[in-house]
Scaffold this motif. Sequence first.
Motif, short mmCIF file in Angstrom:
data_model
loop_
_atom_site.label_atom_id
_atom_site.label_comp_id
_atom_site.label_asym_id
_atom_site.label_seq_id
_atom_site.Cartn_x
_atom_site.Cartn_y
_atom_site.Cartn_z
N ALA A 215 -4.22 -3.12 -7.30
CA ALA A 215 -3.25 -2.02 -7.26
C ALA A 215 -2.13 -2.25 -8.27
CB ALA A 215 -2.68 -1.90 -5.85
N GLU B 201 -1.27 0.20 -11.33
CA GLU B 201 0.04 0.85 -11.38
C GLU B 201 0.81 0.50 -12.64
OE1 GLU B 201 1.74 -0.51 -7.76
OE2 GLU B 201 0.40 0.72 -6.50
N GLU C 269 -4.22 -1.10 0.71
CA GLU C 269 -3.67 -0.46 -0.48
C GLU C 269 -4.22 0.97 -0.62
OE1 GLU C 269 -1.34 -1.86 -2.33
OE2 GLU C 269 -1.44 -3.72 -1.17
N LYS C 270 -3.69 1.71 -1.57
CA LYS C 270 -4.26 3.01 -1.89
C LYS C 270 -5.69 2.84 -2.41
CE LYS C 270 -1.89 5.48 -4.67
NZ LYS C 270 -1.00 5.87 -5.79
N GLU C 271 -6.42 3.92 -2.42
CA GLU C 271 -7.78 3.87 -2.96
C GLU C 271 -7.71 3.94 -4.49
OE1 GLU C 271 -11.31 2.89 -2.68
OE2 GLU C 271 -10.70 3.74 -0.75
N TYR C 272 -8.25 2.90 -5.11
CA TYR C 272 -8.31 2.87 -6.58
C TYR C 272 -9.77 2.85 -7.01
CZ TYR C 272 -3.31 1.96 -6.69
OH TYR C 272 -1.95 2.08 -6.56
N THR D 100 -10.19 -1.03 -2.23
CA THR D 100 -8.82 -1.51 -1.99
C THR D 100 -8.22 -0.93 -0.72
OG1 THR D 100 -8.07 0.24 -3.48
CG2 THR D 100 -8.33 -1.95 -4.43
N ALA D 101 -8.62 0.29 -0.35
CA ALA D 101 -8.03 0.93 0.83
C ALA D 101 -8.36 0.17 2.11
CB ALA D 101 -8.51 2.38 0.94
N ARG E 101 -4.03 -6.00 -3.51
CA ARG E 101 -2.70 -5.78 -4.08
C ARG E 101 -2.72 -6.05 -5.59
NH1 ARG E 101 2.81 -5.47 -2.93
NH2 ARG E 101 2.04 -4.16 -1.23
#
Length: 677
Positions: free
Chosen positions: A543, A547, A584-587, A579-580, A540
């Motif tokens: 992410a 972001e 979380e989304k893939e970063y 991160t996924a 997180r």
Amino acid sequence: MKRIKAAALLGMCMAVFTACRGKADVNSVSELEQGIQTVEEAVNAERSEISVQDIKSSREVREGTSADTVVTPEDFPMEYDYGSGRISDWSREDMLKKTPKPKGNETVLNTVPNPVKIQALYLWEEGNVPAVTRFTEDMDGYFDEWNFRPYVTAIPVRDGVKPKGAVVLMAGGAYQFRGNYTDSLPTAAALREYGFQTFLVDYRLRPYTQEEGALDVARAVRFIRKYADVYGIAPDNIAVMGFSAGGIQAGEFLMHYDEMVDGTKLDADYIPDELDDIPAHTSAAGMIYSFYGRLSVGNMDPDWLSKGELPPTFYVYGTEDPFYTQFEEQYEVIKTMGIDTGRIVLNNWPHGFGSDGGWVEDYAQWLEGIFPSGGALETAGEEGMELFTPETRIQDVIDDPAFEGFGRLVFPVDLGLEGTLTLKEAGNRLVWYSHVNPERTVSIVNEMKARVQRGEKIFYDIYTDEEKKKDPSKEDTGLFYFRGDPGEKFAVVNAGGGFMYVAAMHDSFPHMQELAKQGYHAFALIYRPGAQTACEDLARAVAFIQEHAEEFQVHREGYSLWGGSAGARMAAWLGSYGTAAFGEKEYPAPGAVIMQYTGLSEVYGNEPPTYACVGVNDGIASYRTMERRIKGIRANGTAGEIEVFDGLSHGFGLGEGTVAEGWINRAVAFWEENTDQ
């Protein structure tokens, strides 16, 4: 007659010193020795019988006294022992003794100041010192070695004394030596009692020029102004003062090298840095048996002096000084020009008395009246920044208004520390950790507070109020943040604690502090206990930063994940799985993982470039396990590096004062090398 004799002796000394310029040889060494002897004779010459009534301005004349001369304070380290501070007790060894050099390569640009201890820092980065003089290895006979680097020594106010301002001090020595143990150190010890942070500048001597030394003074002033809030002062409350040649050096700075003048004025090859963006502005000067001018010759031309836009100036000198008449004349010129002045004249006192004679208190009171804000730092309408000290209770830190809303997270919330513990005691409660540095702890909380008072936001929630309401354990999470250079990469540092608590004060905040001073955006994560939840919090955090990359002004690619012990496992797992894998989304993957003392063994083939360090005597994380992992990473064609330190146990953090000290710089180099590819 005696006064004329002293003048002749000192004049001979000045002539000898002035002649010692170019390359030194056997003859110049003997001349230097003769010059030193002459200074001793001049200082120790019998006092004349000049009468107070013979002095034009008798109001400032007094009989000097040693009654209040400050002896070496008991809290000074042994290497800063200057003795009694009395001129009658000085020896040749005192006159020529050198102050300790900075540790390693600590500079005013790469090191966070510590406002509660004596600290020496080089003024210039290695290889970027503005100069016009070539001082080479074959030139000997000088006080300094050919590779001398100017440095500043910060001497803070005594514990419990409220800072009122800063004074930059330059010792005398006719540009042939610096009498710090007779001039500057005793005066610094006295001024700190009156609330003045003091800074001794070891400026360049012969064969360098007066102009090059002035740049050293300007550099010190810029450093102090940059960290004025850390030192608890208003940035305009800075004075420069010097003794004999040191005063002439202060004058050269004020006449030609203050404000926005930087090293390019002398050296076109000098590369300005962030300190050069700060004006070298001071609000007062002290001429202690000195004047504005050149060696042995004071300048009495008001037109010339007016070009320097000189600040209020305080003079101190003795009636037996060979330059007494020049001091008197320049004082009258400066006063006639409308510049605020002050003066103490010691009847029957010679040249070179340092802090002796009973004048320092008057100077301190004069400074307090001259400084623009009349004393301590004022920020946002408050009286000033009260510095934390080793004796500050951790509850007082937690409750400080600067940390409203997140103060509880500065210390491990899951460890149950008593609020009555002091900052110097708190480190002893960090289970599994060694070499906890209380001075670093104090430095961290003071820098946090200073950044807040500068208007920086240093803490960010990574979960929304709704998320925290749904899962109250997320209340005790977040990112501490020290801002870096716009567009630079970021690092997230994860402290260890066996997934039972977060030892940030030793295992991530110091790293954050060091990384930020190198220009990186540095974050320290406070996460929930437990391996799974800790990794979710780290995912997180990554992410959140991604972001808000524009707000933070960070570069999204090539970031690094750091960790010690359990925190190192988090960094490694996020680096390998992404991160996924933790909700979380893939970063983008990190450009490097930096691990300290953890026994993680698995290698899957998708690890980022990895640096590791560990101690041989670590009974928790075997260095052999870490070596095997790095070997496995390398076998997959990925960069890996490990350092193993003899004698070190688990949890050494930055390793300050150990064989590991400096490892963080090599880790940064590894990170840079592997993100540049």
